[in-house]
Scaffold this active site. Structure first.
Site, PDB file in Angstrom:
ATOM      1  N   LYS A   1      -2.722   1.528  -2.604  1.00  0.00           N
ATOM      2  CA  LYS A   1      -2.665   2.960  -2.285  1.00  0.00           C
ATOM      3  C   LYS A   1      -1.527   3.590  -3.070  1.00  0.00           C
ATOM      4  CE  LYS A   1       1.258   2.771   0.363  1.00  0.00           C
ATOM      5  NZ  LYS A   1       2.551   3.429   0.012  1.00  0.00           N
TER       6      LYS A   1
ATOM      7  N   ASP B   1       1.554   1.212   7.388  1.00  0.00           N
ATOM      8  CA  ASP B   1       0.484   1.531   6.442  1.00  0.00           C
ATOM      9  C   ASP B   1      -0.838   0.858   6.795  1.00  0.00           C
ATOM     10  OD1 ASP B   1       2.320   2.981   5.008  1.00  0.00           O
ATOM     11  OD2 ASP B   1       2.528   1.532   3.378  1.00  0.00           O
TER      12      ASP B   1
END
Length: 288
Positions: free
Chosen positions: A12, A142
């Site tokens: 990401k 996350d």
């Protein structure tokens, strides 16, 4: 089913990352947009005849017992036992590791998320997406995003997620060759912790691939780790360059793959660099 092979764990990027405050327990309040990209690790799961959980790939500097992959598997195995009264079969987990540690691209968290999703299927555990997100959150802020599985506007400590449209583009990513410890960044007295809050409409109304907002952690990281500052400066000659997460990777958006290739051809040999296309959905969801 006794195995699941070639399970993707994509990286990401944080298209921006604002620190808007701090909770009484010390956790920082954040706002960010998480962008999935088509570059990442690949995991392989094979059921065992006992209940042991084993990582069969050696990862230098990451002991098996502290690896988020194993810790995620242990959490889900315990949850299955709580629900059914018995432990599911053990698993051998192999990983093709390409994402850097301490790079801010979510490698460990993505690996853990893919582990939870894959074992939920392999064990027929039946947990829903939100249940897996809740299970993963204590391991890392996350992890819920990767299970959420699409580009997201995130708030809180990163767990309050809303889908968001992000640019369809390519990214050039530089690994400056340092490992940035997250705790050192968030613990710095120089960290800005009062950036005014934005909302999802502010981001969505921003056009093009040039950056919205900033990364509040970048100022601290570039002071502590000069190679990060050097990479930001170098890549900034080709577009809006910024650090992702708490570092160390630095990225810039470009419109096409050819544009990415042109920048990559000029990257100094001392750095690892790669290109990646934006993803709007996690590629593993097709396997669920």
């Amino acid at each position: 089913m006794t195995e699941l092979k070639n399970c993707p764990a994509p990286a990401k990027l944080n298209l921006f990352l604002h620190v808007t405050g701090r909770r009484p327990d010390g956790y920082h309040l954040l706002q960010t947009v998480f962008q999935l990209i088509d570059h990442g690790d690949t995991l392989h799961f094979t059921l065992r005849d006992d209940t042991a959980l084993r990582r069969v790939t050696d990862l230098p500097g990451v002991p098996e017992e502290s690896d988020l992959i194993i810790r995620a598997a242990q959490l889900l195995q315990a949850e299955v036992r709580r629900r059914t009264g018995s432990l599911p079969r053990g698993v051998d987990i192999a990983i093709d590791k390409v994402l850097p540690m301490g790079g801010g691209v979510g490698g460990g968290s993505s690996d853990a998320a893919t582990t939870l999703m894959a074992l939920n299927q392999l064990w027929n555990a039946g947990l829903g997406k939100q249940e897996l997100m809740d299970l993963g959150l204590p391991l890392g802020a996350d992890i819920p995003f990767f299970i959420f599985g699409e580009s997201a506007f995130a708030e809180g400590v990163g767990e309050a997620l809303q889908p968001v449209c992000t640019p369809d583009c390519w990214y050039v990513v530089i690994e400056p060759g340092v490992m940035v410890p997250t705790a050192a960044i968030f613990g710095s007295e120089h960290l800005t912790r009062n950036t005014p809050a934005v909302n999802i409409a502010d981001f969505s109304s921003h056009s093009g691939t040039a950056g919205f907002g900033k990364n509040d952690l970048q100022q601290v990281a570039t002071k502590l780790f000069p190679p990060v500052a050097e990479a930001v400066e170098w890549l900034g000659a080709y577009g809006d360059a910024r650090m992702t997460g708490s570092g160390a990777c630095v990225f810039s958006a470009v419109a096409t793959e050819a544009d990415a290739d042109a920048v990559l051809a000029k990257v100094p040999a001392k750095w690892q660099a790669w290109k990646a296309r934006s993803l709007h959905h996690h590629p593993f969801t097709a396997k669920l």
